[in-house]
Design an enzyme around this catalytic site. Structure first.
Site, PDB file in Angstrom:
ATOM      1  N   LYS A 106       8.111   1.382  13.335  1.00 11.21           N
ATOM      2  CA  LYS A 106       7.621   0.147  13.968  1.00 11.21           C
ATOM      3  C   LYS A 106       7.013   0.458  15.332  1.00 11.21           C
ATOM      4  O   LYS A 106       7.616   1.129  16.164  1.00 11.21           O
ATOM      5  CB  LYS A 106       8.766  -0.872  14.093  1.00 11.21           C
ATOM      6  N   GLY A 160       0.091 -11.612  10.143  1.00 13.47           N
ATOM      7  CA  GLY A 160       1.502 -11.307  10.389  1.00 13.47           C
ATOM      8  C   GLY A 160       1.683 -10.160  11.358  1.00 13.47           C
ATOM      9  O   GLY A 160       2.817  -9.825  11.716  1.00 13.47           O
ATOM     10  N   HIS A 215      14.985  -2.455  13.239  1.00 13.73           N
ATOM     11  CA  HIS A 215      13.864  -2.167  12.340  1.00 13.73           C
ATOM     12  C   HIS A 215      13.753  -0.667  12.084  1.00 13.73           C
ATOM     13  O   HIS A 215      14.320   0.135  12.823  1.00 13.73           O
ATOM     14  CB  HIS A 215      12.541  -2.679  12.923  1.00 13.73           C
ATOM     15  N   ASN A 238       7.051 -14.099  11.465  1.00 16.13           N
ATOM     16  CA  ASN A 238       7.816 -13.781  10.265  1.00 16.13           C
ATOM     17  C   ASN A 238       7.486 -14.805   9.174  1.00 16.13           C
ATOM     18  O   ASN A 238       7.633 -16.003   9.397  1.00 16.13           O
ATOM     19  CB  ASN A 238       9.315 -13.796  10.568  1.00 16.13           C
TER      20      ASN A 238
HETATM   21  N1  LIG Z   1       4.968 -11.501  10.193  1.00 18.96           N
HETATM   22  C1  LIG Z   1       5.730 -10.886   9.280  1.00 18.96           C
HETATM   23  O1  LIG Z   1       6.361 -11.541   8.426  1.00 18.96           O
HETATM   24  C2  LIG Z   1       5.787  -9.389   9.269  1.00 18.96           C
HETATM   25  C3  LIG Z   1       5.038  -8.694  10.171  1.00 18.96           C
HETATM   26  N2  LIG Z   1       4.972  -7.333  10.116  1.00 18.96           N
HETATM   27  C4  LIG Z   1       4.028  -6.711  11.025  1.00 18.96           C
HETATM   28  O2  LIG Z   1       2.872  -6.335  10.267  1.00 18.96           O
HETATM   29  C5  LIG Z   1       2.264  -5.184  10.822  1.00 18.96           C
HETATM   30  C6  LIG Z   1       2.100  -4.111   9.746  1.00 18.96           C
HETATM   31  O3  LIG Z   1       3.361  -3.695   9.288  1.00 18.96           O
HETATM   32  P1  LIG Z   1       3.501  -2.502   8.220  1.00 18.96           P
HETATM   33  O4  LIG Z   1       2.693  -2.779   7.015  1.00 18.96           O
HETATM   34  O5  LIG Z   1       4.947  -2.262   8.104  1.00 18.96           O
HETATM   35  O6  LIG Z   1       2.825  -1.295   9.035  1.00 18.96           O
HETATM   36  P2  LIG Z   1       2.136   0.024   8.448  1.00 18.96           P
HETATM   37  O7  LIG Z   1       2.048   0.986   9.586  1.00 18.96           O
HETATM   38  O8  LIG Z   1       2.820   0.457   7.200  1.00 18.96           O
HETATM   39  O9  LIG Z   1       0.668  -0.445   8.066  1.00 18.96           O
HETATM   40  C7  LIG Z   1      -0.365  -0.710   8.986  1.00 18.96           C
HETATM   41  C8  LIG Z   1      -1.686  -0.364   8.365  1.00 18.96           C
HETATM   42  O10 LIG Z   1      -2.763  -0.745   9.216  1.00 18.96           O
HETATM   43  C9  LIG Z   1      -3.795   0.209   9.020  1.00 18.96           C
HETATM   44  N3  LIG Z   1      -4.787   0.193  10.108  1.00 18.96           N
HETATM   45  C10 LIG Z   1      -4.927   1.042  11.146  1.00 18.96           C
HETATM   46  N4  LIG Z   1      -6.001   0.693  11.894  1.00 18.96           N
HETATM   47  C11 LIG Z   1      -6.545  -0.404  11.302  1.00 18.96           C
HETATM   48  C12 LIG Z   1      -7.670  -1.232  11.579  1.00 18.96           C
HETATM   49  N5  LIG Z   1      -8.479  -0.989  12.628  1.00 18.96           N
HETATM   50  N6  LIG Z   1      -7.904  -2.282  10.779  1.00 18.96           N
HETATM   51  C13 LIG Z   1      -7.086  -2.528   9.711  1.00 18.96           C
HETATM   52  N7  LIG Z   1      -6.042  -1.755   9.385  1.00 18.96           N
HETATM   53  C14 LIG Z   1      -5.764  -0.720  10.180  1.00 18.96           C
HETATM   54  C15 LIG Z   1      -3.075   1.538   8.912  1.00 18.96           C
HETATM   55  O11 LIG Z   1      -3.857   2.447   8.243  1.00 18.96           O
HETATM   56  C16 LIG Z   1      -1.843   1.137   8.086  1.00 18.96           C
HETATM   57  O12 LIG Z   1      -2.120   1.325   6.731  1.00 18.96           O
HETATM   58  C17 LIG Z   1       3.153  -4.795  12.009  1.00 18.96           C
HETATM   59  O13 LIG Z   1       2.598  -5.349  13.188  1.00 18.96           O
HETATM   60  C18 LIG Z   1       4.488  -5.465  11.700  1.00 18.96           C
HETATM   61  O14 LIG Z   1       5.226  -5.758  12.855  1.00 18.96           O
HETATM   62  C19 LIG Z   1       5.666  -6.624   9.191  1.00 18.96           C
HETATM   63  C20 LIG Z   1       6.465  -7.261   8.304  1.00 18.96           C
HETATM   64  C21 LIG Z   1       6.598  -8.695   8.266  1.00 18.96           C
HETATM   65  O1  LIG Z   2       7.463  -4.310  11.640  1.00 18.19           O
HETATM   66  C1  LIG Z   2       8.180  -4.837  10.757  1.00 18.19           C
HETATM   67  O2  LIG Z   2       8.588  -4.205   9.782  1.00 18.19           O
HETATM   68  C2  LIG Z   2       8.507  -6.265  10.897  1.00 18.19           C
HETATM   69  N1  LIG Z   2       7.910  -6.957  11.828  1.00 18.19           N
HETATM   70  C3  LIG Z   2       8.027  -8.331  12.086  1.00 18.19           C
HETATM   71  C4  LIG Z   2       8.475  -8.580  13.505  1.00 18.19           C
HETATM   72  O3  LIG Z   2       8.034  -7.857  14.422  1.00 18.19           O
HETATM   73  O4  LIG Z   2       9.229  -9.521  13.739  1.00 18.19           O
HETATM   74  C5  LIG Z   2       8.799  -9.089  11.045  1.00 18.19           C
HETATM   75  C6  LIG Z   2       9.846  -8.318  10.308  1.00 18.19           C
HETATM   76  O5  LIG Z   2      11.044  -8.347  11.019  1.00 18.19           O
HETATM   77  C7  LIG Z   2       9.442  -6.905   9.944  1.00 18.19           C
END
Ligand SMILES: NC(=O)C1=CN([C@@H]2O[C@H](COP(=O)(O)OP(=O)(O)OC[C@H]3O[C@@H](n4cnc5c(N)ncnc54)[C@H](O)[C@@H]3O)[C@@H](O)[C@H]2O)C=CC1
Ligand SMILES: O=C(O)C1=N[C@H](C(=O)O)C[C@H](O)C1
Length: 238
Positions: free
Chosen positions: A137, A73, A133, A100
């Protein structure tokens, strides 16, 4: 299922809670370089990557090389998506990427597609996407906003590209706002001189994203190939 969490931040922690409630076990919580772990010896059923843009490609392809299916994701790394797909095919592995994972946004995608089809040729209306967001982010525009733009481009004869903020006539402008604690809001609007048509999805928490990712992990466990969330939800969204 024995799940590896590649990324243990806001999403990793929400996924952990939902996965445990659904009877799964978390066997790895990765927050650093994947090479520091001997993942080939960890008996992992599925890896779920919600990490950071610069780590995603290496995390994912390391799993493919160790025959571990991946649900990803993480957004903001898609310049390398095709390369990841090639490696997945070469290793005969399994992969789902979704900008998403929530059911609500996947329904919203269907609505966006249909509205774009209807609005194609309506020259009095200018299309625009907005995403809001939280302030931590790392990427802009959001992956979801890019998916929405790509869907519109497929349906609209006048639009060939998207652009953050200021767009040319053949581009869709995407506005990205950052406000404390907002989990994710997306809107698509068509504005004319006399009215506005708008569709919007507002996430109230991260639960929908996390549940979708766990459901996708359960779905992909025994499969090989490249899939989308549309495949996972094919029984629900026709
Ligand atoms: N596709 C979807 O439905 C969604 C996608 N996202 C995406 O997911 C990603 C993470 O979002 P959050 O958890 O909110 O971010 P966050 O910043 O809270 O967590 C990211 C984590 O990755 C860790 N990290 C750093 N370097 C790393 C490595 N080399 N290998 C593995 N982990 C490492 C960090 O320590 C941190 O704990 C973002 O790209 C966001 O846009 C977020 C929500 C929904
Ligand atoms: O970074 C987030 O938080 C989210 N990232 C995803 C995106 O880049 O679309 C999905 C969601 O909106 C939350």
């Amino acid at each position: 299922m024995r799940i590896a969490l590649l990324g243990y931040g806001k999403m990793g922690k929400t996924i952990e809670e939902i996965a445990i409630n659904r009877g799964h076990e978390i066997v790895l919580k990765l927050e650093e370089d994947i090479d520091t772990f001997e993942i080939d010896k960890m008996d992992i059923d599925v890896a779920i990557d919600f990490s950071i843009p610069k780590a995603a490609f290496k995390n994912i392809t390391t799993c493919f090389k160790n025959n571990i299916p991946v649900v990803c994701g993480t957004t903001g790394w898609l310049d390398d998506y095709e390369k990841a797909v090639e490696i997945c095919k070469k290793e005969d592995a399994a992969f789902i990427y979704a900008s998403n994972f929530s059911v609500g946004v996947n329904l919203f995608f269907e609505l966006n597609r249909k509205l774009a089809k209807i609005m194609n040729g309506m020259k009095d209306y200018a299309v625009e996407i907005e995403e809001i967001h939280h302030t931590q982010k790392q990427d802009a525009p959001s992956g979801t906003a890019i998916s929405l733009a790509q869907q519109i481009i497929t349906e609209n004869d006048q639009k060939n590209n998207w652009q953050l903020d200021h767009a040319e006539a053949d581009e869709i402008p995407i506005k990205a706002k950052r406000i404390e604690n907002v989990p994710g809001t997306h809107s698509v609007s068509y504005k004319s001189q006399i009215d506005t048509i708008e569709i919007m999805h507002t996430a109230k928490s991260r639960e929908g994203f996390a549940l979708g990712a766990v459901v996708a992990a359960e779905w992909i466990k025994e499969k090989k190939g490249i899939f989308s969330m549309k495949d996972v939800l094919s029984d629900q969204i026709k």
